[in-house]
Scaffold this active site. Structure first.
Site, PDB file in Angstrom:
ATOM      1  N   GLY A  81       6.031  12.959   7.572  1.00  0.00           N
ATOM      2  CA  GLY A  81       4.870  13.478   7.109  1.00  0.00           C
ATOM      3  C   GLY A  81       3.527  13.553   7.845  1.00  0.00           C
ATOM      4  O   GLY A  81       3.341  12.626   8.731  1.00  0.00           O
ATOM      5  N   ARG A 145      11.499  16.511   9.437  1.00  0.00           N
ATOM      6  CA  ARG A 145      12.091  15.034   8.714  1.00  0.00           C
ATOM      7  C   ARG A 145      13.654  14.950   9.107  1.00  0.00           C
ATOM      8  O   ARG A 145      14.082  14.311   8.302  1.00  0.00           O
ATOM      9  CB  ARG A 145      11.976  15.129   7.181  1.00  0.00           C
ATOM     10  CG  ARG A 145      10.513  14.946   6.895  1.00  0.00           C
ATOM     11  CD  ARG A 145      10.406  14.671   5.119  1.00  0.00           C
ATOM     12  NE  ARG A 145       9.002  14.606   4.653  1.00  0.00           N
ATOM     13  CZ  ARG A 145       8.192  13.500   4.857  1.00  0.00           C
ATOM     14  NH1 ARG A 145       8.774  12.562   5.483  1.00  0.00           N
ATOM     15  NH2 ARG A 145       7.150  13.361   4.329  1.00  0.00           N
ATOM     16  N   ASP A 175       8.520   3.896   8.640  1.00  0.00           N
ATOM     17  CA  ASP A 175       9.597   2.937   8.573  1.00  0.00           C
ATOM     18  C   ASP A 175      10.861   3.577   8.813  1.00  0.00           C
ATOM     19  O   ASP A 175      11.720   3.034   9.928  1.00  0.00           O
ATOM     20  CB  ASP A 175       9.379   2.168   7.371  1.00  0.00           C
ATOM     21  CG  ASP A 175       9.592   2.624   6.034  1.00  0.00           C
ATOM     22  OD1 ASP A 175       9.337   4.112   6.216  1.00  0.00           O
ATOM     23  OD2 ASP A 175       9.912   2.190   5.050  1.00  0.00           O
ATOM     24  N   ASP A 176      11.160   4.719   8.357  1.00  0.00           N
ATOM     25  CA  ASP A 176      12.607   4.889   8.631  1.00  0.00           C
ATOM     26  C   ASP A 176      12.771   5.527  10.028  1.00  0.00           C
ATOM     27  O   ASP A 176      13.615   5.315  10.630  1.00  0.00           O
ATOM     28  CB  ASP A 176      12.982   6.386   7.600  1.00  0.00           C
ATOM     29  CG  ASP A 176      13.433   5.650   6.206  1.00  0.00           C
ATOM     30  OD1 ASP A 176      13.999   4.594   6.297  1.00  0.00           O
ATOM     31  OD2 ASP A 176      12.855   6.248   5.102  1.00  0.00           O
ATOM     32  N   LYS A 202       3.216   5.118  12.123  1.00  0.00           N
ATOM     33  CA  LYS A 202       2.377   6.289  11.519  1.00  0.00           C
ATOM     34  C   LYS A 202       2.668   6.474   9.827  1.00  0.00           C
ATOM     35  O   LYS A 202       3.732   6.118   9.533  1.00  0.00           O
ATOM     36  CB  LYS A 202       2.883   7.555  12.044  1.00  0.00           C
ATOM     37  CG  LYS A 202       2.251   8.841  11.197  1.00  0.00           C
ATOM     38  CD  LYS A 202       3.525   9.903  11.085  1.00  0.00           C
ATOM     39  CE  LYS A 202       4.524   9.428   9.923  1.00  0.00           C
ATOM     40  NZ  LYS A 202       5.079  10.317   9.268  1.00  0.00           N
ATOM     41  N   THR A 203       1.669   6.619   9.174  1.00  0.00           N
ATOM     42  CA  THR A 203       1.793   7.028   7.855  1.00  0.00           C
ATOM     43  C   THR A 203       0.814   6.760   7.048  1.00  0.00           C
ATOM     44  O   THR A 203      -0.055   5.525   6.761  1.00  0.00           O
ATOM     45  CB  THR A 203       3.256   6.358   7.086  1.00  0.00           C
ATOM     46  OG1 THR A 203       3.104   6.840   5.529  1.00  0.00           O
ATOM     47  CG2 THR A 203       3.286   4.854   6.739  1.00  0.00           C
ATOM     48  N   ASP A 205       0.752   6.531   4.003  1.00  0.00           N
ATOM     49  CA  ASP A 205       1.013   5.465   2.869  1.00  0.00           C
ATOM     50  C   ASP A 205       0.783   4.048   2.707  1.00  0.00           C
ATOM     51  O   ASP A 205       0.624   3.226   1.986  1.00  0.00           O
ATOM     52  CB  ASP A 205       2.506   5.577   2.494  1.00  0.00           C
ATOM     53  CG  ASP A 205       2.932   6.959   2.098  1.00  0.00           C
ATOM     54  OD1 ASP A 205       2.013   8.050   2.122  1.00  0.00           O
ATOM     55  OD2 ASP A 205       4.127   7.231   2.395  1.00  0.00           O
ATOM     56  N   TYR A 243     -14.998  15.049 -19.861  1.00  0.00           N
ATOM     57  CA  TYR A 243     -13.581  14.940 -19.630  1.00  0.00           C
ATOM     58  C   TYR A 243     -13.087  13.589 -18.961  1.00  0.00           C
ATOM     59  O   TYR A 243     -13.745  12.790 -18.473  1.00  0.00           O
ATOM     60  CB  TYR A 243     -13.314  15.900 -18.357  1.00  0.00           C
ATOM     61  CG  TYR A 243     -13.552  17.275 -18.638  1.00  0.00           C
ATOM     62  CD1 TYR A 243     -12.960  18.019 -19.655  1.00  0.00           C
ATOM     63  CD2 TYR A 243     -14.551  18.333 -17.841  1.00  0.00           C
ATOM     64  CE1 TYR A 243     -13.011  19.465 -19.802  1.00  0.00           C
ATOM     65  CE2 TYR A 243     -14.819  19.317 -17.969  1.00  0.00           C
ATOM     66  CZ  TYR A 243     -13.978  19.689 -18.982  1.00  0.00           C
ATOM     67  OH  TYR A 243     -14.135  21.477 -19.213  1.00  0.00           O
ATOM     68  N   GLY A 251       1.303   8.850  -1.603  1.00  0.00           N
ATOM     69  CA  GLY A 251       1.569   7.396  -1.267  1.00  0.00           C
ATOM     70  C   GLY A 251       3.006   6.926  -1.385  1.00  0.00           C
ATOM     71  O   GLY A 251       3.341   5.741  -1.049  1.00  0.00           O
ATOM     72  N   ARG A 252       4.003   7.656  -1.763  1.00  0.00           N
ATOM     73  CA  ARG A 252       5.306   7.470  -2.220  1.00  0.00           C
ATOM     74  C   ARG A 252       5.268   6.022  -2.988  1.00  0.00           C
ATOM     75  O   ARG A 252       4.481   6.107  -3.770  1.00  0.00           O
ATOM     76  CB  ARG A 252       6.184   7.017  -0.733  1.00  0.00           C
ATOM     77  CG  ARG A 252       6.821   7.961  -0.238  1.00  0.00           C
ATOM     78  CD  ARG A 252       7.281   7.610   0.929  1.00  0.00           C
ATOM     79  NE  ARG A 252       7.550   8.886   1.917  1.00  0.00           N
ATOM     80  CZ  ARG A 252       8.155   9.992   1.886  1.00  0.00           C
ATOM     81  NH1 ARG A 252       9.121   9.984   0.893  1.00  0.00           N
ATOM     82  NH2 ARG A 252       8.091  10.603   2.660  1.00  0.00           N
TER      83      ARG A 252
END
Ligand code: FBP
Length: 552
Positions: A81, A145, A175-176, A202-203, A205, A243, A251-252
C-alpha cells in the site's frame, strides 16, 4: 502538466539529513557492532538463515571510507500500500548514488515486485526524480502486492538483476515484503549471486516498529491527515449538535492509527482492538458500552458525538475472530467449490452448513451486507480484507436497535442520528509532512550507504526520531533479528513480528487516563491541516505516539 501552488513550492523543499549523512558521501561508511540474535526462535531462525542470521548491528558513521566510489547499478521496488514519503526514499537514494559516482544508475521496477518478475523497468534520471520530490503517492514507478516467495521467483529476480547489472535491490515495503526480502537476501547469498537486498520500513499502519525501528514511514502524514478531517467533523458536530459520527480508520489489524488520531483529536469514543481482545469483549458488550455513553451525553443535552473505529476491530472480537478464522480456512480449502456457487444465497447456505454451530449462529445474526463482505475475496496472504468490511455501519445498526428498544422502554429520550465515514485512502498519498519528507529522504540516502557497503538482509534505520533532525542517527538492522516463527497457512514461517498497540505503553495509558472525561464532556481538539511552512513547532512536530514513545 499543471501543478498546484503547493506542489510548486514543495519541489523547492530541501529535506533535512541527520548530521552523520550530511558530509562528503565518499567518506560515509559503516561501523559493525557485535553480533545479533532474534528475541525468540533463535535455533529455527539461525537454521533457516545460515548466511545472514546473527549479522552485526550497523552504525552509519562519517569519516569511514576513502574518496573513491565505484559506479554501481541499484534497483528499487515499492511494495504494498502507498504511504506518504515513498518518493523521498527514492530521491534520497538517487541523490546519494549520484553524489558518490555520477555514472551509477538507479533502476526502478514498475508496479511493485511483479515488475522484477516481468522485467518491467525504468531508468530513473534527475528529470524524472525532480517531478516527484516531496510529493505523495507511489506513482513514480507504481506499487503492487505480488509476493516474492518461491525459489522459482527468486531465480527470476537473480536473472533480471544480472541483466541490468544490479548489485543491490532496495525493497520499500511493510513487514511481509521485508520478510520476503530477507529470505531473498539469504537465497542470493547462498547462490553467491553478489546481489544485496536492503529494506526500507514503509506502512501507514505503524505496525512495522520495534526497538530498532521507531516508526514506519507514512504513519506521521496519514495520521495528521485523518486527524485534520476528524477535527473538522468534530467542529461540525459541535456546531450542528445533531449527529453522531462513526469514523472507521484504516490501519489493518493494529490500532496505532486510531490511537494516534484519538490522542490528537480527543473524540468521545475511540475503540482500541488490542484492548477489546485483551478484555474478551463481545460485540454486544462493545455496543452496550457505546450506548451508555450516548445515553449519558443525551441526558446532558448532547445528542451528538464522535466515535473512532479501527479498521481491524472485527478480527479482535472473540466470536468474530473465530468466525473469520473458520471462514478463511473454509474458503482456502474449498476455493474451487466455492467458486461454483454463484449466488450469495447458495454461498451462505453452504457456509452455514460447514461452519461450527457457534460460528454459524454468529454469521446468521449479522446483517446481510456484512455477511457478503465477509465472503469477499481474500488478500494474497489469505486474510479477509478488513478495509472492505463496513464495521462502522454494523455498529450503527446495532447501537440504533438497542437505542430503539430503550426508547420503547422509556430509558432513552433523546435522538440518535448517525453518520458514517471511512478514512483510509485519503491519507495514503498526501504530500509528506516535513517529518516524513526528512525521514524518508534520510532512509533512502542511508539505504545507499548500506547497499554500497555490500551489506545484505538489512533494513535501513534512522534513530532518535523524537529529537530534531540534526540529532538523528543512522544505521542498519539485520532483518532476522526482528523475526519470530508464526503459523501461516497451517505452516510455521519466519516473519517480522507485527507491532500491536502496547496496552502498557505511554500512548495507550495516556489515552486511557483521559477517555472517560472525553466521553461525556466534549473536549475536542482541532489539529487543522498539515503545515509545510512556518514555525517549527507547527511544521516539524512528530506524531504524539512517537513523542511519547521516544521519552525516556
Ligand atoms: P501496507 O500494509 O501494504 O502498507 O498497506 C496498508 C493499507 O493501507 C492498510 O491499512 C489497508 O488495510 C490496506 O493497505 C488496503 O489495501 P489495498 O490498498 O489493497 O486496498
Amino acid at each position: 502538466m499543471s501543478y498546484s501552488p503547493l506542489q510548486t513550492e514543495r519541489y523547492k523543499y530541501e529535506p533535512k539529513l541527520p548530521e552523520v549523512l550530511r558530509g562528503d558521501i565518499h567518506k560515509i561508511g559503516i561501523n559493525p557492532k557485535g553480533s545479533t540474535k532474534s528475541e525468540s526462535d533463535q535455533k529455527e531462525l539461525s537454521e533457516l538463515f545460515p548466511r545472514t542470521y546473527g549479522a552485526p548491528f550497523i552504525e552509519t558513521l562519517a569519516g569511514q571510507k576513502g574518496t573513491e566510489s565505484d559506479s554501481i547499478n541499484i534497483g528499487v521496488v515499492l511494495s504494498g500500500g502507498q504511504a506518504p514519503g515513498g518518493h523521498n526514499v527514492i530521491s534520497g537514494l538517487f541523490d546519494a548514488l549520484k553524489k558518490a559516482n555520477s555514472k551509477s544508475n538507479l533502476i526502478g521496477f514498475l508496479r511493485g515486485p511483479s515488475g522484477i518478475l516481468e522485467n518491467k523497468t525504468i531508468e530513473l534520471n534527475s528529470d524524472i526524480i525532480d517531478q516527484f520530490r516531496n510529493t505523495g503517492g507511489f506513482d513514480i514507478i507504481g506499487s503492487g502486492r505480488t509476493k516474492l516467495e518461491s525459489t522459482q521467483q527468486f531465480d527470476i529476480c537473480e536473472d533480471v538483476c544480472k541483466l541490468h547489472d544490479i548489485s543491490a535491490l532496495i525493497i520499500v515495503g511493510g513487514d511481509d515484503s521485508n520478510t520476503n526480502g530477507a529470505v531473498l537476501a539469504e537465497y542470493f547469498k547462498q547462490k553467491n549471486s553478489g546481489i544485496s537486498v536492503i529494506g526500507v520500513p514503509k506502512t501507514i499502519d505503524g505496525d512495522l516498529k520495534n526497538e530498532y525501528i521507531e516508526v514506519s514511514f507514512g504513519f506521521d502524514t496519514a495520521t495528521k491527515t485523518y486527524s485534520e478531517l476528524i477535527g473538522n467533523i468534530e467542529k461540525d458536530a459541535n456546531s450542528a449538535k445533531k449527529y453522531w459520527h462513526f469514523i472507521k480508520l484504516m490501519g489493518r489489524s493494529a490500532s496505532h492509527i486510531g490511537l494516534e488520531c484519538a490522542l490528537q483529536t480527543q473524540p468521545n469514543i475511540a475503540l482500541i482492538s488490542e484492548e477489546i481482545e485483551a478484555s474478551h469483549k463481545s460485540l454486544t458488550e462493545i455496543v452496550l458500552d457505546m450506548v451508555n455513553i450516548i445515553v449519558k451525553r443525551s441526558e446532558l443535552g448532547s445528542d451528538y458525538g464522535i466515535v473512532l473505529i479501527p479498521e481491524g476491530l472485527i478480527e479482535f472480537i472473540p466470536e468474530m475472530k473465530q468466525l473469520i478464522s473458520e471462514l478463511n480456512t473454509l474458503l482456502a480449502e474449498h476455493e474451487e467449490h466455492f467458486g461454483t456457487l454463484h449466488t450469495f444465497e447458495d454461498q451462505s447456505r453452504w457456509i452455514n452448513r460447514e461452519l461450527s454451530r457457534d460460528s454459524s449462529y454468529v454469521f446468521s445474526t449479522l446483517p446481510n451486507n456484512i455477511q457478503r463482505q465477509l465472503l469477499m475475496d481474500r488478500d494474497p496472504h489469505g486474510n479477509v480484507q478488513v478495509s472492505r468490511i463496513e464495521t462502522e455501519k454494523l455498529l450503527i445498526q446495532m447501537v440504533s436497535s438497542r437505542l430503539d428498544e430503550m426508547k420503547s422502554e422509556g430509558k432513552f429520550k433523546g435522538n440518535f442520528n448517525p453518520q458514517h465515514h471511512f478514512f483510509g485512502y485519503e491519507g495514503r498519498c498526501a504530500f509528506p509532512s516535513n517529518f516524513d519528507a526528512d525521514y524518508c529522504y534520510s532512509l533512502g540516502y542511508n539505504a545507499y550507504v548500506l547497499a554500497s557497503s555490500d551489506l545484505t538482509g538489512y533494513i535501513s534505520s534512522i534513530h532518535n526520531l523524537s529529537e530534531p533532525v540534526e540529532k538523528w542517527t543512522a544505521g542498519g538492522v539485520p532483518v532476522t533479528m526482528m523475526m519470530n516463527m508464526e503459523q501461516r497457512h497451517g505452516k510455521m514461517k519466519p516473519v517480522i513480528k507485527k507491532a500491536m498497540v502496547d496496552l502498557q505503553g505511554k500512548p495507550f495509558t495516556q489515552f486511557a487516563s483521559k477517555r472517560d472525561i472525553w466521553a461525556i464532556k466534549s473536549s475536542y481538539v482541532f489539529p487543522g491541516a498539515i503545515q509545510y511552512f512556518g514555525p517549527a513547532e507547527v511544521c516539524d512536530s512528530t506524531s504524539i505516539t512517537l513523542g511519547l514513545e521516544g521519552k525516556k
